[in-house]
Design a protein around this motif. Structure first.
Motif, PDB file in Angstrom:
ATOM      1  N   ALA A 102      -7.317   1.690   7.715  1.00  8.41           N
ATOM      2  CA  ALA A 102      -7.636   1.042   8.992  1.00  8.41           C
ATOM      3  C   ALA A 102      -9.032   0.444   8.940  1.00  8.41           C
ATOM      4  N   LEU A 270      -4.368   4.015  17.413  1.00  5.99           N
ATOM      5  CA  LEU A 270      -3.186   3.966  16.551  1.00  5.99           C
ATOM      6  C   LEU A 270      -2.436   5.295  16.587  1.00  5.99           C
ATOM      7  N   MET A 423      -4.859  -6.697  13.930  1.00  7.45           N
ATOM      8  CA  MET A 423      -4.637  -5.306  13.512  1.00  7.45           C
ATOM      9  C   MET A 423      -3.220  -4.878  13.838  1.00  7.45           C
ATOM     10  N   SER A 427      -0.257  -3.871  11.265  1.00  2.00           N
ATOM     11  CA  SER A 427       0.370  -2.547  11.264  1.00  2.00           C
ATOM     12  C   SER A 427       1.898  -2.671  11.278  1.00  2.00           C
ATOM     13  N   LEU A 432      -0.713   1.267   7.913  1.00  3.36           N
ATOM     14  CA  LEU A 432      -2.131   1.344   8.259  1.00  3.36           C
ATOM     15  C   LEU A 432      -2.746   2.677   7.888  1.00  3.36           C
TER      16      LEU A 432
END
Lengths: 462, 260
Positions: A102, A270, A423, A427, A432
């Motif tokens: 990440a 996340l 992001m 993912s 990730l």
């Protein structure tokens, strides 16, 4: 430091690939919302290119405003990736494992976002190649290598290239897992990306060597990128509060401060979004919180030093800027109040929140602290760049102030949406949380007998 | 160069004792150099610009008060901080001691503006426009700058070039003080100044009127300031930018009561 139980490899694959193989219901609405913000900013940039920088709040004196502040902010965020994966990998910190990917991906996306800023901030962005690309285009004029503005693109592009390589090398084993679990055209793409990975010992050895080598090679880039960005300001002789030699280390430490905070917040998001409670555990957030206390205190030291260096010379012009920053006055913007807010939310508030162990393990408190740090670090750059340009020039006749206009605010806000959107999209396509890294950590995990207690431990042979 | 036989190094002397703050130089400069009209909007946006500006400082407290005037224009520094920071060489030093701005090269990073201690570099935030009839009075010798680039005082290089062509290349004579004034080749501000507070000349010319001031200031730089025989000084001498413009101090005939 290893609290979670070792999970079977099959379950690791299933859990961590869930984000790729299934689409959560919230995914497309959120991505479209972010996309609309980005689109609005893109239109604004179009208007700005069409009509000129007149639509911003920049003026005769303050010629670098929100865009440059935002540029430095995102360059700062990009320092999280190397800090977490390269430095902690070399330092063999086991708790880094779920955070590395990440952080590295955040590095790449924030660098890409940062690079947009100085380009749209120029008067004639369509001529940017004459500046950023080191070729003379048959005009007989090469870029001027004496200016930090030419060092910038070199440093940033080097950093972008090396971070991308770093992520790709770490992704290869995970691509192979994905190749084996997908069908149709995604399988073709993953097959190409996996580059014939079979997981035999020779490939693992090469992959690990490449990872360690890149970690070591990327470190000097890590230090130099933000040092060079700081020289954009440190080398400017005519602006008093900028012309300082302490800027390079100050900026690098500040970058790690805001970058690691951003990664912590991204990980918490996340974990919540994809249900990765077994992978991003409280112990990881706890460890990052402790790291952040150290980094924040280092940053605070440089902040104080920068101010002391400024005041130490007792030069009238420099003292005038410091007075503008710290003392109440009759100028338009109350910089002194912003200064207090900024130091409070960048250092004192988060460090107090990070000190008790129970608070470090509370995800709400950690999120609040990390957001606070990033708001503060954005303010830091603003308060560092604008007062020096605005009111306190050598010639008092030219003093001026700066009020940002909606295009700048919209574009700056949209950069956050842009990075979040990238992001999220990432993912959906790539894991990730690094699968192989988690499995490696699980294999190394063991227990150690100390007296009558059994504690979790990690043994490595290298 | 029209004629390499005659090297030049242009310089200016500004006598603050003669300056009345009348702004004639500012108007002359706007007209000569196609500078957009500073409308109310430009002032409210704080983007009004002038290549030469009259700085006005108040000294003392009312009623015991004085106004001081200082014309500030590009100092054409020999050691100009704006030059090394331009990534595309849009600003550089030419053979005649001028700090020149190449509008075609400029991409508008505005680093030069930040690095100029005298704040004389201006950025075009809008595309310039003039009221309908006024477009007819634009000077054909001067480029109309587009938006998105930086511009500044050129010492009216278009006039100097014309002088070099007419007097030196065609006439074969050196462009000295007398011929500059006679042919109207001096910068518009110098020509317009009603009190002759601005003097312009060529430092390569041994008997130019401005030479003694430069010699005096150069002989006693910075720390030796008090040994100077003339009233000459340079702006922000401690920056070591070595400007080609010298200021002469005002003689205070009636100092403020309890003055400093």
């Amino acid at each position: 430091m290893q609290e979670g139980k070792a999970l079977p490899a099959a379950q690791v694959n299933r859990d961590l690939l869930r984000s790729i193989l299934e689409t959560p219901r919230w995914f497309w609405p959120v991505v479209s919302l972010l996309g609309m913000v980005v689109l609005a900013a893109a239109v604004t940039i179009g208007i700005m290119v069409d009509r000129g920088l007149g639509i911003t709040g920049l003026n005769y004196k303050v010629v670098w405003g929100f865009f440059i502040t935002n540029f430095v902010f995102w360059i700062g965020i990009s320092h999280a990736g190397v800090m977490l994966s390269a430095i902690l990998r070399l330092a063999k910190a086991e708790w880094r494992r779920p955070a590395t990917r990440a952080a590295e991906v955040l590095t790449i996306f924030s660098l890409m976002t940062a690079m947009i800023m100085p380009i749209i901030h120029t008067g004639r962005p369509w001529r940017i190649l004459y500046w950023a690309f080191p070729y003379d285009f048959a005009r007989g004029v090469w870029p001027n290598i004496r200016t930090p503005l030419v060092w910038d693109p070199s440093a940033i592009l080097t950093y972008l290239t090396s971070s991308t390589l770093f992520v790709l090398i770490a992704l290869v084993p995970d691509f192979a897992v994905l190749r084996d679990r997908t069908t149709g055209w995604p399988k073709i793409v993953y097959t190409m990306l996996a580059m014939g990975w079979e997981g035999n010992p020779r490939q693992w050895k090469l992959q690990i060597i490449a990872g360690v080598l890149l970690s070591a090679l990327i470190l000097p880039v890590f230090v130099s990128v933000h040092s060079i960005v700081s020289w954009d300001f440190g080398m400017a002789v005519a602006i008093k509060s900028w012309h300082s030699t302490v800027f390079a280390p100050y900026f690098v430490v500040g970058a790690v401060h805001s970058g690691v905070s951003a990664v912590v917040f991204a990980m918490i998001l996340l974990r919540w979004a994809y249900g990765w409670q077994d992978y991003i555990r409280h112990e990881h957030i706890d460890a990052l919180g402790r790291l952040l206390i150290v980094v924040a205190t280092g940053w605070f030291y440089f902040l104080v030093m920068e101010i002391i260096f400024g005041i130490y010379g007792l030069e009238g012009d420099e003292l005038a800027v410091r007075a503008l920053q710290f003392l109440p006055g009759d100028h338009g913007v109350a910089y002194n109040i912003w200064m207090i807010v900024f130091v409070g939310i960048t250092y004192f508030l988060p460090v107090i929140l990070w000190l008790p162990k129970a608070w470090r393990r509370n995800l709400w408190i950690m999120s609040a602290a990390c957001i606070s740090v990033n708001v503060g670090m954005w303010l830091e750059r603003y308060l560092l760049f604008v007062p020096g340009q605005a009111n306190k020039q050598f010639q008092t006749f030219t003093w001026n102030d700066y009020l940002p206009q909606w295009p700048e605010a919209l574009i700056v806000g949209a950069t956050f949406a842009f990075v979040s959107m990238l992001m999220l999209l990432f993912s959906r396509v790539f894991p990730l949380v690094p699968l192989y890294d988690i499995k490696e950590g699980d294999i190394l995990k063991t227990e150690m007998q100390i007296g009558r207690r059994t504690v979790p431990a990690t043994f490595r042979e290298d | 160069m029209p004629n390499a036989e005659f090297p030049h190094k242009w310089g200016m002397v500004i006598d603050l004792d003669k300056c009345t703050g009348c702004q004639a130089c500012v108007v002359a400069c706007q007209a000569e150099n196609n500078i957009p009209i500073n409308t109310k909007d430009y002032f409210l946006q704080r983007r009004a610009y002038e290549w030469i500006r009259i700085e006005r400082y108040w000294e003392g407290e009312y009623p015991n008060i004085k106004a001081r005037f200082m014309p500030v224009l590009c100092q054409h520094c020999e050691n100009a901080p704006c030059e090394p920071v331009c990534p595309v060489f849009a600003t550089y030093h030419n053979e005649e001691g001028l700090n020149v701005q190449v509008y075609n090269r400029c991409v508008g990073t505005r680093y030069c503006i930040n690095n100029c201690p005298y704040q004389v570099r201006m950025f075009n935030y809008w595309h310039p426009n003039w009221p309908a009839r006024l477009e007819n009075q634009l000077n054909p010798d001067v480029t109309v700058r587009t938006r998105g680039i930086t511009e500044k005082c050129t010492f009216c290089v278009q006039r100097l070039r014309r002088g070099e062509i007419e007097v030196e290349a065609r006439g074969g004579q050196r462009l000295n003080d007398e011929r500059i004034a006679g042919g109207n080749y001096d910068p518009a501000c110098v020509q317009a100044c009603p009190t002759n507070a601005l003097m312009f000349g060529d430092l390569e010319e041994p008997d130019t009127a401005i030479k003694p001031y430069f010699d005096d200031v150069n002989a006693h730089p910075g720390h030796g300031e008090h040994d100077r025989e003339t009233r000459g000084y340079r702006l922000l001498e401690e920056m070591n930018t070595r400007p080609s413009v010298i200021y002469l101090k005002k003689i205070d005939q009636y100092p403020l009561k309890g003055g400093h």
